[in-house]
Design a protein around this motif. Structure first.
Motif, PDB file in Angstrom:
ATOM      1  N   GLN A   1       0.850  -1.185   0.000  1.00 36.37           N
ATOM      2  CA  GLN A   1       0.000   0.000   0.000  1.00 36.37           C
ATOM      3  C   GLN A   1       0.888   1.239   0.000  1.00 36.37           C
ATOM      4  OE1 GLN A   1      -3.153   0.066  -0.377  1.00 36.37           O
ATOM      5  NE2 GLN A   1      -3.861   2.053   0.324  1.00 36.37           N
ATOM      6  N   LEU A   2       0.628   2.128  -0.938  1.00 31.30           N
ATOM      7  CA  LEU A   2       1.399   3.353  -1.028  1.00 31.30           C
ATOM      8  C   LEU A   2       0.985   4.315   0.073  1.00 31.30           C
ATOM      9  CD1 LEU A   2       3.514   4.460  -3.148  1.00 31.30           C
ATOM     10  CD2 LEU A   2       1.625   5.921  -3.921  1.00 31.30           C
ATOM     11  N   HIS A   3       1.956   5.010   0.617  1.00 26.95           N
ATOM     12  CA  HIS A   3       1.694   6.005   1.656  1.00 26.95           C
ATOM     13  C   HIS A   3       2.528   7.238   1.392  1.00 26.95           C
ATOM     14  CE1 HIS A   3       0.443   7.507   5.554  1.00 26.95           C
ATOM     15  NE2 HIS A   3       1.705   7.769   5.837  1.00 26.95           N
ATOM     16  N   LEU A   4       1.891   8.411   1.479  1.00 27.64           N
ATOM     17  CA  LEU A   4       2.571   9.683   1.311  1.00 27.64           C
ATOM     18  C   LEU A   4       2.403  10.496   2.598  1.00 27.64           C
ATOM     19  CD1 LEU A   4       1.243   8.822  -1.614  1.00 27.64           C
ATOM     20  CD2 LEU A   4       2.127  11.059  -2.288  1.00 27.64           C
ATOM     21  N   GLN A   5       3.469  11.122   3.030  1.00 27.69           N
ATOM     22  CA  GLN A   5       3.427  11.904   4.259  1.00 27.69           C
ATOM     23  C   GLN A   5       4.145  13.230   4.067  1.00 27.69           C
ATOM     24  OE1 GLN A   5       1.959  11.088   7.499  1.00 27.69           O
ATOM     25  NE2 GLN A   5       2.306  13.314   7.512  1.00 27.69           N
ATOM     26  N   GLU A   6       3.406  14.323   4.275  1.00 27.48           N
ATOM     27  CA  GLU A   6       3.998  15.650   4.184  1.00 27.48           C
ATOM     28  C   GLU A   6       4.667  16.019   5.506  1.00 27.48           C
ATOM     29  OE1 GLU A   6       0.012  15.600   1.967  1.00 27.48           O
ATOM     30  OE2 GLU A   6       0.691  15.150   4.004  1.00 27.48           O
ATOM     31  N   SER A   7       5.734  16.781   5.419  1.00 25.36           N
ATOM     32  CA  SER A   7       6.385  17.301   6.619  1.00 25.36           C
ATOM     33  C   SER A   7       7.010  18.645   6.296  1.00 25.36           C
ATOM     34  CB  SER A   7       7.441  16.323   7.139  1.00 25.36           C
ATOM     35  OG  SER A   7       8.453  16.112   6.178  1.00 25.36           O
ATOM     36  N   GLY A   8       7.140  19.475   7.315  1.00 24.31           N
ATOM     37  CA  GLY A   8       7.735  20.783   7.129  1.00 24.31           C
ATOM     38  C   GLY A   8       7.132  21.794   8.081  1.00 24.31           C
ATOM     39  N   SER A   9       7.564  23.013   7.944  1.00 22.82           N
ATOM     40  CA  SER A   9       7.125  24.057   8.856  1.00 22.82           C
ATOM     41  C   SER A   9       5.674  24.435   8.607  1.00 22.82           C
ATOM     42  CB  SER A   9       8.009  25.295   8.707  1.00 22.82           C
ATOM     43  OG  SER A   9       7.536  26.321   9.546  1.00 22.82           O
ATOM     44  N   GLY A  10       4.925  24.587   9.673  1.00 22.17           N
ATOM     45  CA  GLY A  10       3.524  24.971   9.561  1.00 22.17           C
ATOM     46  C   GLY A  10       3.313  26.472   9.643  1.00 22.17           C
ATOM     47  N   LEU A  11       4.359  27.202   9.955  1.00 22.21           N
ATOM     48  CA  LEU A  11       4.259  28.653  10.065  1.00 22.21           C
ATOM     49  C   LEU A  11       5.452  29.266   9.349  1.00 22.21           C
ATOM     50  CD1 LEU A  11       2.682  31.034  11.349  1.00 22.21           C
ATOM     51  CD2 LEU A  11       4.234  30.839  13.308  1.00 22.21           C
ATOM     52  N   VAL A  12       5.162  30.084   8.352  1.00 17.74           N
ATOM     53  CA  VAL A  12       6.216  30.715   7.554  1.00 17.74           C
ATOM     54  C   VAL A  12       5.966  32.209   7.535  1.00 17.74           C
ATOM     55  CG1 VAL A  12       7.405  30.766   5.337  1.00 17.74           C
ATOM     56  CG2 VAL A  12       6.336  28.633   6.122  1.00 17.74           C
ATOM     57  N   LYS A  13       6.976  32.977   7.800  1.00 22.33           N
ATOM     58  CA  LYS A  13       6.826  34.434   7.827  1.00 22.33           C
ATOM     59  C   LYS A  13       6.741  34.987   6.403  1.00 22.33           C
ATOM     60  CE  LYS A  13       9.313  35.065  12.191  1.00 22.33           C
ATOM     61  NZ  LYS A  13      10.485  35.693  12.847  1.00 22.33           N
ATOM     62  N   PRO A  14       6.030  36.076   6.234  1.00 22.88           N
ATOM     63  CA  PRO A  14       5.952  36.708   4.912  1.00 22.88           C
ATOM     64  C   PRO A  14       7.339  36.997   4.346  1.00 22.88           C
ATOM     65  CG  PRO A  14       4.363  37.700   6.399  1.00 22.88           C
ATOM     66  CD  PRO A  14       5.197  36.774   7.232  1.00 22.88           C
TER      67      PRO A  14
END
Length: 127
Positions: A1-14
């Motif tokens: 079964q294929l699985h994709l998982q996003e990761s990274g910062s949830g808050l980015v400044k302008p």
């Protein structure tokens, strides 16, 4: 079964650069003919296809984002990465990575070739 998982910062400044990684398990991102995309959904709006990297490594970007977007991959880790520069509050959205059976910008509907999606990750750019 294929699985994709996003990761990274949830808050980015302008004006900063948004960076997200999609880790794929259960299948290789170099398998013909699959295409791997980043798609986002701003609050109160529909899904927006942002760009893709094909099994070959070729990249495709939405014309509206082309000056700010870059998608790359690390085949040794089976990951692909989104970078979006010069972000503004209008870039606030839930960001998804997804697989298509072949390259397409049609992300939903009966003709859409998208068959696997990550759960999505919220990215907020404060005003």
């Amino acid at each position: 079964q294929l699985h994709l998982q996003e990761s990274g910062s949830g808050l980015v400044k302008p004006s900063q650069t948004l960076s997200l990684t999609c880790t794929v398990s259960g299948g290789s991102i170099t398998t013909c003919t699959y295409s791997w995309s980043w798609i986002r959904e701003p609050p109160g709006k529909g899904l927006e296809w942002m760009g893709a990297i094909a099994y070959s490594g070729s990249t495709y970007y939405s014309p509206s984002l082309k000056s700010r977007i870059s998608i790359s991959r690390d085949t040794s880790k089976n990951q692909f990465t989104l970078q979006l520069s010069s972000v503004t509050p209008e870039d606030t959205a839930v960001y998804y990575c997804a697989r298509a059976q072949y390259f397409s910008t049609v992300v939903t509907g009966s003709i859409s070739p998208y068959d696997y999606w990550g759960q999505g990750t919220q990215v907020t750019v404060p005003s």
